[in-house]
Design an enzyme around this catalytic site. Structure first.
Site, short mmCIF file in Angstrom:
data_model
loop_
_atom_site.label_atom_id
_atom_site.label_comp_id
_atom_site.label_asym_id
_atom_site.label_seq_id
_atom_site.Cartn_x
_atom_site.Cartn_y
_atom_site.Cartn_z
CG ASP A 46 15.47 42.78 1.89
OD1 ASP A 46 15.03 42.39 2.15
OD2 ASP A 46 16.23 42.37 0.72
CE LYS A 68 22.73 44.74 8.55
NZ LYS A 68 23.37 44.20 7.96
CG MET A 183 27.13 43.37 0.84
SD MET A 183 26.23 42.39 1.36
CE MET A 183 26.80 40.67 -0.08
N1 SAH Z 1 20.51 41.58 -5.34
C1 SAH Z 1 21.57 42.05 -4.90
C2 SAH Z 1 23.02 42.48 -4.04
C3 SAH Z 1 23.21 42.51 -2.42
S1 SAH Z 1 24.01 42.33 -1.53
C4 SAH Z 1 21.71 42.62 -6.34
O1 SAH Z 1 21.84 41.71 -6.89
O2 SAH Z 1 22.47 43.87 -6.53
C5 SAH Z 1 24.50 44.33 -1.04
C6 SAH Z 1 25.08 44.74 -1.61
O3 SAH Z 1 24.80 45.66 -3.14
C7 SAH Z 1 25.95 46.57 -1.41
O4 SAH Z 1 26.49 46.70 -0.33
C8 SAH Z 1 26.38 46.71 -2.63
O5 SAH Z 1 27.36 45.46 -2.50
C9 SAH Z 1 25.08 46.73 -3.93
N2 SAH Z 1 24.27 47.90 -3.94
C10 SAH Z 1 23.25 47.16 -4.23
N3 SAH Z 1 22.37 48.37 -4.65
C11 SAH Z 1 23.41 48.88 -5.17
C12 SAH Z 1 23.24 50.45 -5.51
N4 SAH Z 1 22.36 51.05 -6.01
N5 SAH Z 1 24.39 51.02 -5.52
C13 SAH Z 1 25.38 50.53 -5.07
N6 SAH Z 1 25.22 49.47 -4.41
C14 SAH Z 1 24.35 48.17 -4.44
#
Ligand code: SAH
Length: 279
Positions: A46, A68, A183
């Site tokens: 991803d 994306k 998000m």
């Molecule tokens: N499965 C992921 C979340 C996926 S949804 C998890 O458990 O972290 C994607 C969202 O995760 C992003 O829009 C943001 O809100 C958050 N996110 C993921 N990685 C991030 C990072 N390094 N810093 C800040 N937000 C993050």
């Protein structure tokens, strides 16, 4: 490291491993994730999985991007699931690598169910979710005995791209002292407005953590009443985690990255000593 004594599993051809890569810092990968990267024939990853992590794959491992790019819409979820099925049916060792934890707002469950219905053997490797580990890097614990014994994880992005419906904002505002939003940047004004309309104070502390755990990490501390405006004015960019609640105050004491850069930490960030003295 005595890797042999860990008995890490052998990646069987024709199977899919759904693996969480954590929030970004490669040091937060699990041993299972590294073991997967070292054996996979093909990697389906991803947008949130960074180069430093991908570079741990075997040099001859094929890399397929499933996120994306350049503003184009992301591949349809069903197509990604079917692609995993096809690659496994070709007899390959398929590593599906996702940011954070695959089962936290990551659609890992949907992909795994597609594997089940095609009778493809699979393994799930949890990862450190951004809403927990990313906040820990910012010096913010998601629970703390003096502030909260419950936390709610919410997505700020519904299926159709709008604020998710079906959320009982009154219940969240009343029942969850700490709210961690994934998000949520796009709809933060509506979300903050809904929480304040249900009784949360405009002065309640909020932190926005962008690119958590990565070298480009950025943190904006604000309040519920000002967060929408501060997000725009600061120019902070996604991916971001937003956390609402008293735990944000702990950052003044627990900003360990700041301390390494010279910040003087406050051992009583919640001001409990003076409360105890006067109360
Ligand atoms: N499965 C992921 C979340 C996926 S949804 C998890 O458990 O972290 C994607 C969202 O995760 C992003 O829009 C943001 O809100 C958050 N996110 C993921 N990685 C991030 C990072 N390094 N810093 C800040 N937000 C993050």
């Amino acid at each position: 490291m005595k890797r042999d004594s860990l008995n890490l599993p052998v990646f069987q051809p024709g199977s899919v491993w759904l693996v969480g890569a954590g929030p970004g810092d490669p040091g937060l990968l699990t041993l299972h994730a590294v073991n997967a990267l070292e054996q996979a024939d093909v990697l389906v990853y991803d947008a949130l999985v960074g180069e430093a992590v991908l570079d741990l794959a075997r040099p001859d491992c094929e890399r397929l991007y499933a996120g994306k790019r350049g503003g184009r819409p992301s591949p349809v979820q069903a197509d990604i699931s079917q692609r995993l099925v096809r690659l496994a049916q070709e007899g390959r060792r398929v590593l599906r690598l996702k940011g954070g934890d695959p089962f936290v707002f990551g659609r890992g469950g949907e992909e795994a169910l597609a594997l089940v219905s095609a009778r493809i053997p699979f393994r799930i490797v949890p990862g450190i979710s951004a809403g927990i580990g990313g906040l820990a890097y910012a010096g913010i614990p998601v629970t703390h005995r003096d502030t909260n014994s419950a936390v709610t994880f919410l997505t700020g992005h519904g299926v159709g791209g709008s604020v998710p419906d079906g959320i009982d904002w009154a219940a969240v505002a009343k029942g969850s002292p700490v709210i961690v939003l994934y998000m949520a940047i796009k709809h933060i004004a509506a979300i903050a407005g809904a929480l304040m309309a249900e009784g949360r104070a405009a002065g309640e502390p909020v932190a926005v953590v962008s690119q958590a755990t990565l070298p480009a990490e950025r943190i904006v501390e604000t309040t519920l009443g000002c967060c929408a405006q501060d997000i725009v004015e600061s120019g902070i960019e996604p991916p971001c985690i937003v956390v609402i609640g008293e735990v944000v105050r702990l950052r003044a004491g627990l900003d360990w990255q700041g301390a390494a850069a010279g910040r003087v930490l406050d051992a009583d960030p919640l001001d409990l000593r003076s409360h105890r003295e006067t109360g």
